[in-house]
Design a protein around this motif. Structure first.
Motif, PDB file in Angstrom:
ATOM      1  N   PHE A   1       0.816  -1.202   0.000  1.00  0.00           N
ATOM      2  CA  PHE A   1       0.000   0.000   0.000  1.00  0.00           C
ATOM      3  C   PHE A   1       0.856   1.260   0.000  1.00  0.00           C
ATOM      4  CE2 PHE A   1      -1.850   3.435   2.526  1.00  0.00           C
ATOM      5  CZ  PHE A   1      -2.766   3.860   1.585  1.00  0.00           C
TER       6      PHE A   1
ATOM      7  N   ASN B   1      -8.556   6.941   1.192  1.00  0.00           N
ATOM      8  CA  ASN B   1      -8.817   5.804   2.059  1.00  0.00           C
ATOM      9  C   ASN B   1      -9.876   6.266   3.067  1.00  0.00           C
ATOM     10  OD1 ASN B   1      -8.827   3.991   4.194  1.00  0.00           O
ATOM     11  ND2 ASN B   1      -6.678   3.434   3.855  1.00  0.00           N
TER      12      ASN B   1
ATOM     13  N   THR C   1     -11.687   4.805   5.313  1.00  0.00           N
ATOM     14  CA  THR C   1     -11.552   4.350   6.703  1.00  0.00           C
ATOM     15  C   THR C   1     -10.602   5.269   7.453  1.00  0.00           C
ATOM     16  OG1 THR C   1     -11.365   2.238   5.594  1.00  0.00           O
ATOM     17  CG2 THR C   1     -11.303   2.215   8.009  1.00  0.00           C
ATOM     18  N   ARG C   2      -9.497   5.561   6.793  1.00  0.00           N
ATOM     19  CA  ARG C   2      -8.490   6.354   7.463  1.00  0.00           C
ATOM     20  C   ARG C   2      -8.978   7.794   7.638  1.00  0.00           C
ATOM     21  NH1 ARG C   2      -2.411   6.565   5.704  1.00  0.00           N
ATOM     22  NH2 ARG C   2      -3.394   6.118   3.740  1.00  0.00           N
TER      23      ARG C   2
ATOM     24  N   LYS D   1     -11.167   8.137  10.489  1.00  0.00           N
ATOM     25  CA  LYS D   1     -10.452   8.039  11.750  1.00  0.00           C
ATOM     26  C   LYS D   1      -9.709   9.330  12.085  1.00  0.00           C
ATOM     27  CE  LYS D   1      -7.146   5.044  12.778  1.00  0.00           C
ATOM     28  NZ  LYS D   1      -6.317   3.921  12.383  1.00  0.00           N
TER      29      LYS D   1
HETATM   30  C1  LIG Z   1      -7.119   2.377   4.957  1.00  0.00           C
HETATM   31  O1  LIG Z   1      -6.628   2.764   6.230  1.00  0.00           O
HETATM   32  C2  LIG Z   1      -6.844   1.815   7.258  1.00  0.00           C
HETATM   33  C3  LIG Z   1      -6.449   2.418   8.590  1.00  0.00           C
HETATM   34  O2  LIG Z   1      -5.264   3.151   8.509  1.00  0.00           O
HETATM   35  C4  LIG Z   1      -6.057   0.549   6.906  1.00  0.00           C
HETATM   36  O3  LIG Z   1      -6.246  -0.443   7.897  1.00  0.00           O
HETATM   37  C5  LIG Z   1      -6.525   0.030   5.560  1.00  0.00           C
HETATM   38  O4  LIG Z   1      -5.729  -1.069   5.162  1.00  0.00           O
HETATM   39  C6  LIG Z   1      -6.451   1.110   4.481  1.00  0.00           C
HETATM   40  N1  LIG Z   1      -7.103   0.643   3.261  1.00  0.00           N
HETATM   41  C7  LIG Z   1      -6.537   0.688   2.064  1.00  0.00           C
HETATM   42  C8  LIG Z   1      -7.363   0.256   0.917  1.00  0.00           C
HETATM   43  O5  LIG Z   1      -5.390   1.097   1.906  1.00  0.00           O
END
Ligand SMILES: *[C@@H]1O[C@H](CO)[C@@H](O)[C@H](O)[C@H]1NC(C)=O
Ligand SMILES: *[C@@H]1O[C@H](CO)[C@@H](O)[C@H](O)[C@H]1NC(C)=O
Ligand SMILES: *[C@@H]1O[C@H](CO)[C@@H](O)[C@H](O)[C@H]1NC(C)=O
Ligand SMILES: *[C@@H]1O[C@H](CO)[C@@H](O)[C@H](O)[C@H]1NC(C)=O
Ligand SMILES: *[C@@H]1O[C@H](CO)[C@@H](O)[C@H](O)[C@H]1NC(C)=O
Ligand SMILES: *[C@@H]1O[C@H](CO)[C@@H](O)[C@H](O)[C@H]1NC(C)=O
Ligand SMILES: CC(=O)N[C@H]1CO[C@H](CO)[C@@H](O)[C@@H]1O
Length: 771
Positions: free
Chosen positions: A5, A203, A205-206, A209
């Motif tokens: 990533f 991202n 999710t991030r 957060k």
């Molecule tokens: C997005 O961020 C979260 C938390 O930092 C991480 O766990 C996740 O792997 C990330 N997703 C992608 C698609 O990079």
């Protein structure tokens, strides 16, 4: 592998908007900024406050009815300047740009933090020494600076011994799930945050957060704010390195933070909003360690930082910016508008070294920060990365330690030697590749030494090409080559310093060469300052608590040193304008190093003003500059005329009936009353070029200054008058300098003109491009 990533991220951070502009159709709406000039009420005292409703009306005149869900503002600017951001198609944007009252319309691009995550400067370490500002004079005269994002529990933001918040400091402390009002105090007086834009590559999710709070999620704002104005913290260090008292340049200064960035970058429309808010909140100085990449610079009226800084200057707020990390090529400096104080980065007199010992007893000094637990008493097998290549991997990839290029079975337990002749794979990436291959340690051969990389607990060191060649030769010379890498030690009183950092962006400025940029240089290599405690695996030595400090490099780290110095000067000379403070810091800067030689670049050649501006800041000298160059707002309006902007736009920006001179040509920019001189073109066959400057006496009223000129061979420079006489009634005096290029070397000629009296020397640098 732990890192795919991050690898992706590295490549996506810069070209995001390129992808957007080239792949999407011109009819797909995207975020735009619509800039509409100053919001200072108009010259006739009339009330022409433009409201959100007016902006919405303007939008509805452009956007089709069927798409009326787009008739909404993302951000609305109305404190120091007017405008908004909204989702527009290219066609709508171009229709708007012809509209009355609209100065410019530009795509809302992502800007970069100047310790960019894509380069590995972010992961490198630092040790900051408050250069020459040991004796804090006048404590607690209030100066408020604005910065971006903060980790509030850091000991650097404690408010012990700091007085009441001044009335004009209207900082707003916004609450969030992880940020309470009580996180603000008399040191950290304000903390705002903004909805950060989501991109197709975001991202989510991030973002969920880390967005939605003033809390720093990157560490950048915390580090820069504590450098500029952190409270004294005794016995600070990064796991024992760079130990001492950590403090900002001006410890009595207050901080208001504006979180405009996330891991994704910083959107221009949010930066504009943050600047607009900071001006309203009553800050005195704004510190911006962010900018465009040098490849994607736009002109001043399409650059959110240049626009925001222009209106800050108009409201008496100083703006200090990092110049970028795209050096050492010329024309890489950014944030180069004349109303911005543009900062280059240098090393300091401290280095971090970790020794490599080979099986034959030879020792080499590498550069790194590591908490290696290896010792001299045990050696490990040493291999060149190309000799542990994975199957079907080209040698060039393996020797560079590309992701996927090593064979774990062969590398396990060994110290691997990698080369660095491909800039697309960062040191961080190479280290992850070698660590993932279960190697014992890593030696990187890389000529660009001087920016130590923080490898955490992994034994790592970096050596220059000559040492690297010796190590490779040793590997060839013996059947069982071995080595060890010792933990980092600090080298105090390192010489020479200051040296301009390899990464520091260089002038001349691409937009105009008639203003010398960068302006000044400050420490930006291996700076110790506050950091949110790291939780990243492998970054914390076993048995230790995560550090509240970190060592970082970048022009991002240099910028807050200048911000702190400016705050210090403002706390002593409260009546001085930003241009007077800038001039004081520029004419007193230091151009020699700690071995009493002119400052050099990292290949040991004398540095030029396009590397270091006028030199390294010297805040104590700047308290008493003798004379200053005042750059009035009007000068900046002339600058805009000479640069070629329309009178109509300049009037919108200034809210005056300002008239551009008839013969507004770019060459006249050299005549703006700036503390340095740059002439983009001096034709050797034409008459001499005449430059005018005016100085204001801020020393004793009765003073006489004489000129001393330092010029390269061939260039002829005449100053008149050669004596400047100031009295009780004569505070300002003008002088002229004539440049004759007939016999000068072609290309840039650098020199200086210094005004001396018995107490002061007012040093001005010039750069003249002879053609
Ligand atoms: C997005 O961020 C979260 C938390 O930092 C991480 O766990 C996740 O792997 C990330 N997703 C992608 C698609 O990079
Ligand atoms: C300074 O820090 C070191 C290590 O973090 C610790 O061992 C030492 O006791 C501290 N000294 C003081 C005076 O607090
Ligand atoms: C060094 O630390 C690592 C864990 O990070 C451990 O596996 C190794 O045994 C240690 N080596 C020595 C020589 O202490
Ligand atoms: C080491 O040996 C390899 C292959 O035999 C050769 O290509 C290389 O140039 C040698 N390197 C040095 C530094 O002698
Ligand atoms: C240092 O300056 C010299 C002479 O201008 C130049 O050739 C060299 O590339 C510079 N090195 C760096 C690292 O900027
Ligand atoms: C400055 O010079 C004038 C004329 O010589 C004199 O009258 C005045 O007292 C002087 N002021 C100071 C502060 O020295
Ligand atoms: C100079 C310095 O602090 N070096 C440290 C490197 O890491 C080792 C192991 O963690 C420490 O013991 C050293 O003090």
């Amino acid at each position: 592998m732990a890192s795919p990533f991050q690898f992706l991220h590295f490549f996506t951070i810069i070209p995001w908007f390129l992808i957007c502009t080239s792949v999407t159709s011109i009819q797909t709406p995207k975020p735009y900024v619509v800039y509409m000039g100053t919001s200072v009420s108009n010259i006739n005292g009339g009330d022409d406050q433009i409201t959100e409703t007016d902006h919405l009306q303007l939008l509805s005149s452009i956007i089709h009815r069927e798409e009326n869900e787009r008739i909404s503002l993302i951000h609305h600017y109305n404190h120091a300047f007017r405008g908004f951001s909204a989702m527009l198609t290219d066609r709508e944007a171009s229709a708007l740009s012809g509209h009355d009252g609209v100065v410019s319309v530009f795509p809302d691009l992502l800007l970069q933090l100047h310790t960019t995550r894509s380069w590995d400067f972010l992961e490198t370490q630092l040790g900051m020494q408050p250069h020459g500002i040991r004796k804090t004079l006048h404590p607690s005269i209030d100066v408020i600076i604005g910065v971006i994002g903060i980790w509030p529990e850091s000991p650097s933001f404690k408010d012990d011994g700091i007085g009441k918040i001044p009335k004009r400091g209207k900082g707003v402390c916004l609450e969030a799930h992880d940020f309470k009002k009580s996180n603000c105090n008399r040191k950290l007086i304000g903390a705002r945050y903004y909805d950060l834009p989501q991109t197709s590559t975001s991202n989510k999710t991030r973002l969920a957060k880390t967005g939605g709070s003033p809390r720093d999620s990157v560490g950048h704002g915390t580090h820069t704010a504590s450098t500029a104005a952190g409270t004294k913290v005794k016995n600070a260090s990064y796991y024992g390195l760079a130990g001492g008292t950590a403090r900002g340049g001006s410890t009595s200064t207050r901080i208001a933070s504006y979180k405009a960035c996330s891991e994704e970058g910083c959107s221009g429309s949010v930066i504009l909003k943050a600047i607009d808010d900071a001006i309203m909140d009553g800050v005195d100085i704004i510190s911006i360690s962010i900018g465009m990449h040098s490849l994607f610079q736009s002109d001043y009226l399409n650059d959110p930082i240049a626009i925001g800084a222009f209106h800050a200057e108009q409201m008496g707020v100083m703006v200090v910016c990092s110049g970028g990390n795209n050096g050492p090529d010329p024309y890489t400096i950014v944030n180069s508008a004349p109303w911005i104080f543009t900062v280059a980065a240098s090393n300091i007199d401290r280095a971090f070294q970790s020794t490599v010992t080979l099986g034959n007893g030879e020792k080499f000094q590498g550069s790194a920060i590591n908490f290696s637990n290896l010792t001299n008493s045990k050696m490990y097998p040493l291999v060149s990365a190309k000799d542990v290549a994975a199957k079907f991997t080209p040698t060039s990839e393996a020797s560079n330690c590309y992701p996927g290029s090593l064979d774990n079975k062969k590398a396990t337990g060994k110290i691997v030697v990698c080369v660095d002749n491909d800039p697309t794979v960062s040191r961080r990436m190479k280290k992850l590749v070698v660590e993932d291959a279960k190697a014992k340690g890593m030696i990187l051969i890389n000529e660009e030494k001087g920016v130590p990389y923080d490898a955490g607990v992994f034994p790592f060191t970096e050596v220059a090409n000559t040492e690297g060649y010796q190590i490779l030769k040793y590997i060839n010379s013996t059947k069982i080559p071995t080595a060890t890498i010792l933990p980092t030690v600090e080298i105090p009183r390192y010489k020479p310093a200051p040296v301009v950092a390899y990464f520091s962006s260089r002038g001349p400025a691409e937009l105009t060469e008639n203003i010398l940029k960068p302006d000044i240089m400050a420490p930006g290599v291996a700076i110790l300052a506050a950091m949110m405690p790291s939780t990243e695996p492998g970054s914390v030595p076993i048995g230790k608590k995560p550090s509240e400090f970190a060592i970082k490099s970048g022009t991002s780290m240099a910028c807050p040193h200048v911000t702190g110095a400016a705050a210090f000067i403002r706390s002593v000379h409260q009546e001085w304008s930003s241009s007077m403070i800038k001039s004081a810091l520029m004419t007193t800067a230091i151009t020699y190093n700690n071995v009493r030689k002119p400052s050099t670049n990292s290949s040991n050649t004398f540095a030029i003003p396009h590397d270091i501006g006028v030199g390294e800041i010297s805040p104590l000298r700047a308290l008493n500059p003798g004379l200053v160059f005042e750059t009035a707002m009007e000068e900046y309006l002339y600058f805009l005329c000479y640069y070629g902007y329309s009178e109509k736009n300049i009037r919108s920006m200034s809210n005056t009936n300002f008239n551009c001179p008839r013969n507004s040509i770019e060459g006249l920019i050299s005549n703006i009353n700036y503390p340095s001189v740059s002439i983009a073109k001096l034709d050797r066959h034409q008459r001499p070029k005449l430059i005018k400057r005016t100085v204001t006496n801020v020393g004793f009223p009765n003073a006489t200054y004489t000129a001393k000129v330092h010029i390269p061979e061939g260039l002829v420079v005449k100053v008149f008058p050669r004596r400047l006489v100031f009295t009780e009634t004569v505070k300002k005096v003008s002088y002229k300098v004539a440049f004759y290029g007939k016999k000068a070397h072609s290309g840039y000629n650098f020199g200086s003109l210094t005004w001396f009296d018995d107490r002061h020397s007012v040093h001005t640098v010039f750069a003249v491009n002879v053609k």
